[in-house]
Design a protein around this motif. Structure first.
Motif, PDB file in Angstrom:
ATOM      1  N   SER A 101       0.848  -1.190   0.000  1.00 15.14           N
ATOM      2  CA  SER A 101       0.000   0.000   0.000  1.00 15.14           C
ATOM      3  C   SER A 101       0.882   1.238   0.000  1.00 15.14           C
ATOM      4  O   SER A 101       2.040   1.201   0.429  1.00 15.14           O
ATOM      5  CB  SER A 101      -0.904   0.020   1.234  1.00 15.14           C
ATOM      6  OG  SER A 101      -1.734  -1.123   1.287  1.00 15.14           O
ATOM      7  N   THR A 125      -2.069  -2.526  -3.847  1.00 17.05           N
ATOM      8  CA  THR A 125      -3.439  -2.866  -3.445  1.00 17.05           C
ATOM      9  C   THR A 125      -4.284  -1.608  -3.244  1.00 17.05           C
ATOM     10  O   THR A 125      -5.469  -1.599  -3.553  1.00 17.05           O
ATOM     11  CB  THR A 125      -3.438  -3.692  -2.155  1.00 17.05           C
ATOM     12  OG1 THR A 125      -2.772  -2.954  -1.115  1.00 17.05           O
ATOM     13  CG2 THR A 125      -2.724  -5.012  -2.364  1.00 17.05           C
ATOM     14  N   ASP A 126      -3.664  -0.544  -2.709  1.00 15.63           N
ATOM     15  CA  ASP A 126      -4.402   0.692  -2.469  1.00 15.63           C
ATOM     16  C   ASP A 126      -3.423   1.825  -2.205  1.00 15.63           C
ATOM     17  O   ASP A 126      -2.269   1.614  -1.845  1.00 15.63           O
ATOM     18  CB  ASP A 126      -5.362   0.536  -1.281  1.00 15.63           C
ATOM     19  CG  ASP A 126      -4.657   0.025  -0.045  1.00 15.63           C
ATOM     20  OD1 ASP A 126      -4.026   0.840   0.654  1.00 15.63           O
ATOM     21  OD2 ASP A 126      -4.712  -1.193   0.227  1.00 15.63           O
ATOM     22  N   THR A 128      -3.590   5.817  -0.339  1.00  7.50           N
ATOM     23  CA  THR A 128      -4.341   6.826   0.405  1.00  7.50           C
ATOM     24  C   THR A 128      -3.476   8.081   0.445  1.00  7.50           C
ATOM     25  O   THR A 128      -2.443   8.107   1.124  1.00  7.50           O
ATOM     26  CB  THR A 128      -4.672   6.350   1.824  1.00  7.50           C
ATOM     27  OG1 THR A 128      -5.295   5.058   1.751  1.00  7.50           O
ATOM     28  CG2 THR A 128      -5.613   7.322   2.517  1.00  7.50           C
ATOM     29  N   HIS A 157      -9.326   0.180 -11.052  1.00  2.80           N
ATOM     30  CA  HIS A 157      -9.152   0.964  -9.830  1.00  2.80           C
ATOM     31  C   HIS A 157     -10.417   1.742  -9.489  1.00  2.80           C
ATOM     32  O   HIS A 157     -11.029   2.354 -10.365  1.00  2.80           O
ATOM     33  CB  HIS A 157      -8.001   1.968  -9.987  1.00  2.80           C
ATOM     34  CG  HIS A 157      -6.666   1.343 -10.219  1.00  2.80           C
ATOM     35  ND1 HIS A 157      -6.208   1.020 -11.487  1.00  2.80           N
ATOM     36  CD2 HIS A 157      -5.681   0.961  -9.356  1.00  2.80           C
ATOM     37  CE1 HIS A 157      -5.004   0.488 -11.392  1.00  2.80           C
ATOM     38  NE2 HIS A 157      -4.669   0.442 -10.117  1.00  2.80           N
ATOM     39  N   ARG A 182      -8.540   8.142  -1.930  1.00  3.07           N
ATOM     40  CA  ARG A 182      -8.330   6.701  -1.761  1.00  3.07           C
ATOM     41  C   ARG A 182      -8.490   6.016  -3.122  1.00  3.07           C
ATOM     42  O   ARG A 182      -9.528   6.132  -3.778  1.00  3.07           O
ATOM     43  CB  ARG A 182      -9.349   6.142  -0.771  1.00  3.07           C
ATOM     44  CG  ARG A 182      -9.297   4.634  -0.559  1.00  3.07           C
ATOM     45  CD  ARG A 182      -8.335   4.227   0.493  1.00  3.07           C
ATOM     46  NE  ARG A 182      -8.464   2.791   0.782  1.00  3.07           N
ATOM     47  CZ  ARG A 182      -7.586   2.112   1.493  1.00  3.07           C
ATOM     48  NH1 ARG A 182      -6.527   2.706   1.998  1.00  3.07           N
ATOM     49  NH2 ARG A 182      -7.769   0.827   1.721  1.00  3.07           N
ATOM     50  N   GLU A 184      -8.209   2.272  -4.837  1.00  2.00           N
ATOM     51  CA  GLU A 184      -8.124   0.848  -4.503  1.00  2.00           C
ATOM     52  C   GLU A 184      -8.128   0.010  -5.769  1.00  2.00           C
ATOM     53  O   GLU A 184      -8.991   0.190  -6.641  1.00  2.00           O
ATOM     54  CB  GLU A 184      -9.299   0.436  -3.617  1.00  2.00           C
ATOM     55  CG  GLU A 184      -9.318   1.139  -2.265  1.00  2.00           C
ATOM     56  CD  GLU A 184     -10.500   0.719  -1.408  1.00  2.00           C
ATOM     57  OE1 GLU A 184     -11.293  -0.130  -1.869  1.00  2.00           O
ATOM     58  OE2 GLU A 184     -10.637   1.236  -0.290  1.00  2.00           O
TER      59      GLU A 184
END
Length: 259
Positions: A101, A125-126, A128, A157, A182, A184
């Motif tokens: 991440s 995966t993500d 932020t 995504h 965010r 993802e």
């Protein structure tokens, strides 16, 4: 709030000085600490966010491009085994091959480049990211319109605006508020790999602006009859502006026009 001692305008630095905001960002970035084996932090600065991320992951690579800040970061986290301070430009690093991440209070001037890096990383995966509020709102459709980048990447995504941080939470105080963006990666993509080239062609054609409208732009490749059928299926008016078409409606256009 603690006032950071060193700031580089050239690096577009605005330190996150609000402890509550840093803790909130850490919770949003890592909702479940048990599911965060590897975390990459963009622009660790003086470590305000790093300190709140460290207990929430098994391994944290804290990247900092400002060489003046690296010794202080190293000293601050020398006794925290899961944190490794990495001196250098995050954008120059090769993405990990295992799931990871990304989180960070990113320099506003480098937001687009950092987002592009994240989208290209196969094992991400993500992400932020604390960005300018306007950027986060544009990318997530919060203004009621959608950008080309968001639509293009949507099958793989999902983009969400998950929070806001006022400008007075930073030192020095920037001119605008920030948004928590965010991104993802979908566990199951909305389109197969073989369908993605056709998706890209359709979206780029639609956003080309050639023809004067989305309907006219798509008719450069498809017949009027097929475009009319696709618009009816997607519930779109022929006069709709391209930015007003949500990713879900784009998927329906693609479903009809790709046949």
């Amino acid at each position: 709030m603690a006032r950071p001692s060193r700031v580089s305008r050239a690096l577009s630095q605005n330190f996150l000085a609000d402890r509550a905001a840093a803790a909130r960002l850490a919770r949003l970035a890592v909702p479940d600490p048990r599911a965060a084996p590897l975390l990459l932090e963009v622009g660790a600065g003086e470590g305000a966010l790093t300190a709140r991320l460290a207990p929430r992951c098994r391994r944290l690579l804290a990247y900092e491009i400002d060489e003046r800040l690296v010794p202080g970061l190293g000293a601050r986290f020398s006794a925290v085994p899961q944190v490794r301070v990495v001196a250098g430009d995050f954008l120059a690093t090769t993405p990990p091959r295992t799931p990871f991440s990304v989180v960070g209070n990113v320099p506003f001037s480098r937001t687009s480049a950092i987002v592009d890096w994240c989208l290209r990383a196969p094992a991400l995966t993500d992400a932020t990211l604390l960005t300018q509020l306007e950027y986060a709102r544009k990318r997530t459709g919060d203004y009621g319109s959608w950008t080309r980048l968001t639509v293009l990447s949507w099958p793989r995504h999902e983009w969400r605006l998950v929070g806001r941080v006022g400008r007075h939470s930073f030192r020095p105080v920037p001119q605008v508020d920030a948004g928590i963006l965010r991104i993802e990666r979908r566990r199951v993509p909305l389109l197969t790999p073989t369908a993605l080239p056709g998706w890209r062609h359709l979206v780029e054609l639609g956003f080309s602006g050639v023809g004067g409208s989305l309907h006219a732009s798509l008719r450069r490749t498809h017949s009027r009859r097929r475009v009319d059928t696709a618009f009816r299926s997607a519930g779109l008016d022929r006069t709709v502006l391209v930015g007003a078409v949500s990713p879900g409606r784009w998927l329906r256009l693609h479903e009809v026009l790709a046949v």
